[in-house]
Write an enzyme that holds these catalytic residues in place. Structure first.
Site, PDB file in Angstrom:
ATOM      1  N   GLY A   1      52.267  -2.059  39.005  1.00 44.62           N
ATOM      2  CA  GLY A   1      51.729  -0.801  38.475  1.00 44.62           C
ATOM      3  C   GLY A   1      52.205  -0.568  37.066  1.00 44.62           C
ATOM      4  O   GLY A   1      53.292  -0.991  36.672  1.00 44.62           O
TER       5      GLY A   1
ATOM      6  N   THR B   1      56.072  -1.175  37.037  1.00 42.85           N
ATOM      7  CA  THR B   1      56.601  -1.542  38.348  1.00 42.85           C
ATOM      8  C   THR B   1      56.206  -2.973  38.688  1.00 42.85           C
ATOM      9  O   THR B   1      55.071  -3.390  38.406  1.00 42.85           O
ATOM     10  CB  THR B   1      56.071  -0.584  39.437  1.00 42.85           C
ATOM     11  OG1 THR B   1      56.372   0.761  39.063  1.00 42.85           O
ATOM     12  CG2 THR B   1      56.701  -0.864  40.783  1.00 42.85           C
TER      13      THR B   1
ATOM     14  N   LYS C   1      61.473  -1.171  38.901  1.00 44.74           N
ATOM     15  CA  LYS C   1      60.818  -0.231  37.994  1.00 44.74           C
ATOM     16  C   LYS C   1      61.536  -0.274  36.649  1.00 44.74           C
ATOM     17  O   LYS C   1      62.743   0.005  36.567  1.00 44.74           O
ATOM     18  CB  LYS C   1      60.844   1.179  38.575  1.00 44.74           C
ATOM     19  CG  LYS C   1      59.967   2.153  37.816  1.00 44.74           C
ATOM     20  CD  LYS C   1      59.714   3.393  38.645  1.00 44.74           C
ATOM     21  CE  LYS C   1      58.648   4.251  37.993  1.00 44.74           C
ATOM     22  NZ  LYS C   1      58.327   5.411  38.818  1.00 44.74           N
TER      23      LYS C   1
ATOM     24  N   GLY D   1      52.547   2.566  34.231  1.00 41.12           N
ATOM     25  CA  GLY D   1      52.438   3.972  33.873  1.00 41.12           C
ATOM     26  C   GLY D   1      52.695   4.153  32.396  1.00 41.12           C
ATOM     27  O   GLY D   1      53.003   3.200  31.685  1.00 41.12           O
ATOM     28  N   GLY D   2      52.598   5.401  31.937  1.00 40.29           N
ATOM     29  CA  GLY D   2      52.803   5.648  30.518  1.00 40.29           C
ATOM     30  C   GLY D   2      54.229   5.406  30.082  1.00 40.29           C
ATOM     31  O   GLY D   2      54.481   5.046  28.942  1.00 40.29           O
TER      32      GLY D   2
ATOM     33  N   ASP E   1      53.828  14.545  40.705  1.00 36.56           N
ATOM     34  CA  ASP E   1      52.725  13.624  40.391  1.00 36.56           C
ATOM     35  C   ASP E   1      52.068  13.089  41.669  1.00 36.56           C
ATOM     36  O   ASP E   1      51.845  11.889  41.807  1.00 36.56           O
ATOM     37  CB  ASP E   1      53.222  12.467  39.530  1.00 36.56           C
ATOM     38  CG  ASP E   1      52.076  11.757  38.804  1.00 36.56           C
ATOM     39  OD1 ASP E   1      50.991  12.368  38.662  1.00 36.56           O
ATOM     40  OD2 ASP E   1      52.247  10.592  38.396  1.00 36.56           O
TER      41      ASP E   1
END
Length: 391
Positions: A41, A48, A63, A43-44, A158
């Site tokens: 994954g 991950t 992460k 994200g900003g 979130d």
């Protein structure tokens, strides 16, 4: 295969047992123990990876926190505080367990339990929209998890389909990605917590001022349910004129939602915090309340009277037409011709009606009688005997 964690690496894939990246020379093992296998994954503020704990020979997730500790020492301190909090949350079986947090090569890392399964965004892309029963199943499974984290003083901030996973081994829903990186980055770089959450899922108070409460998570959960039911992102369904999410008009054809669940969803996504549920337990209480059956009003049964007067010959010669145009002449004449026999039958009909009304008939016997038909016959009987024929 080993995967290089250097975001600028031109060729991050490496042979399985490599210790250093062949393309950029970055050390591949974290703490000489954790090896990234492939991205999972992005994200900003974080990335991950599916990984392997080579010491335990067990899968895990890494992460990577993108903000370098060198940029601000405050970020490192906040990171440590958040990590300790997440260790406590990981004691819940539906929250990934946290194994380690550390700094290496001027980067911050979290290592946590790997959840084998699909997230709900992947499920809806592969399987389509969810039914009411599936939404209920998810709510019953996830609301206790939210109640747990809120009691620990933590707000997820979130919640969305991508951050809810269905664990393959037991089908349980697991809440992932508590947005540690987003909170730290916003606090360090912007001086306050703002725009933390995902547009369409996060409520106004969270996006506009950075304020978040337990029912901010409940709003996001409601918006997630609507996405799963309609197949559309909540942002697409938002009506700025009415200030609400028009989800009912966007349900797939033949998709029916009970008034009870509809009312719960509407309360979850109220724009003002005071109008929403105040806790996850309140939602569970409403969800577990039995459906209120519509009140059935039984027609009044006219009691049997032994002094029924039967029609005279002059009356028998006339047609008897009901208000709906049904010719009841034959029924009237049969009743008049069989006085005593029919009186016994009438008594029996009334007895059955009383038993049905009071709930004394068992299922087998009740199938033999139509309440409405018996009642109509009783009304006709009494009308022919007491009113029409007395004229």
């Amino acid at each position: 295969m080993s995967y290089c964690l250097n975001s600028n690496c031109p060729k991050p894939q490496n042979p399985e047992e490599s210790k250093f990246c062949l393309a950029c020379g970055t050390e591949l093992l974290l703490k000489n123990r954790y090896r990234a296998l492939k991205p999972r994954g992005l994200g900003g503020c974080s990335r991950t990876f599916k990984a392997l704990d080579q010491e335990r020979k067990h899968p895990c997730a890494i992460k990577l926190f993108l903000l370098s500790p060198e940029q601000d020492q405050e970020a490192t301190e906040l990171f440590k505080q958040e990590a300790l909090q997440l260790y406590e949350l990981g004691k819940h079986e539906q929250i990934p367990e946290f194994y380690a947090h550390f700094e290496q090569n001027h980067r911050l890392y979290l290592v946590q339990e790997f959840i084998d399964g699909l997230n709900l965004r992947e499920e809806i892309e592969q399987q389509g929209t969810k039914s009411e029963s599936q939404i209920r199943e998810m709510l019953v499974d996830l609301l206790p998890v939210l109640q747990f984290i809120h009691q620990q003083g933590v707000i997820h901030r979130d919640i969305k389909p991508a951050n809810i996973m269905r664990r393959r081994s037991d089908g349980k829903f697991v809440l992932i990605d508590f947005g540690v990186a987003k909170r730290i980055t916003a606090t360090v770089l912007l001086g306050k917590e703002t725009m933390i959450g995902t547009l369409g899922y996060a409520p106004a108070e969270q996006l506009e001022s950075g304020n978040a409460y337990p029912n901010s998570d409940l709003y996001a959960l409601g918006a997630t349910c609507i996405h799963l039911l309609t197949g559309k992102h909540p942002f697409e369904l938002y009506n700025p004129i009415k200030g609400c999410i028009n989800w009912r008009e966007n349900l797939p054809q033949k998709q029916k939602i009970s008034p009870k669940l509809g009312k719960i969803l509407d309360k979850l996504i109220q724009p003002f915090t005071k109008d929403r549920y105040q806790s996850a337990n309140q939602v569970l209480e409403d969800l577990n309340q039995p459906e209120i059956a519509p009140k059935i009003t039984f027609p009044v049964i006219i009691p049997y009277s032994a002094s029924v007067r039967y029609p005279t010959q002059s009356v028998l010669g006339k047609l008897l037409i009901s208000k709906r145009g049904v010719d009841c002449t034959r029924l009237r004449n049969l009743i008049a011709a069989r006085k005593r026999t029919e009186e016994k039958t009438h008594k029996k009909i009334l007895a059955v009606l009383r038993q049905k009304r009071q709930g004394y008939l068992n299922n087998e016997n009740s199938k033999k009688f139509s309440y409405q038909k018996l009642h109509t016959l009783s009304r006709r009987w009494t009308r022919f005997g007491l009113k029409t024929f007395a004229e």
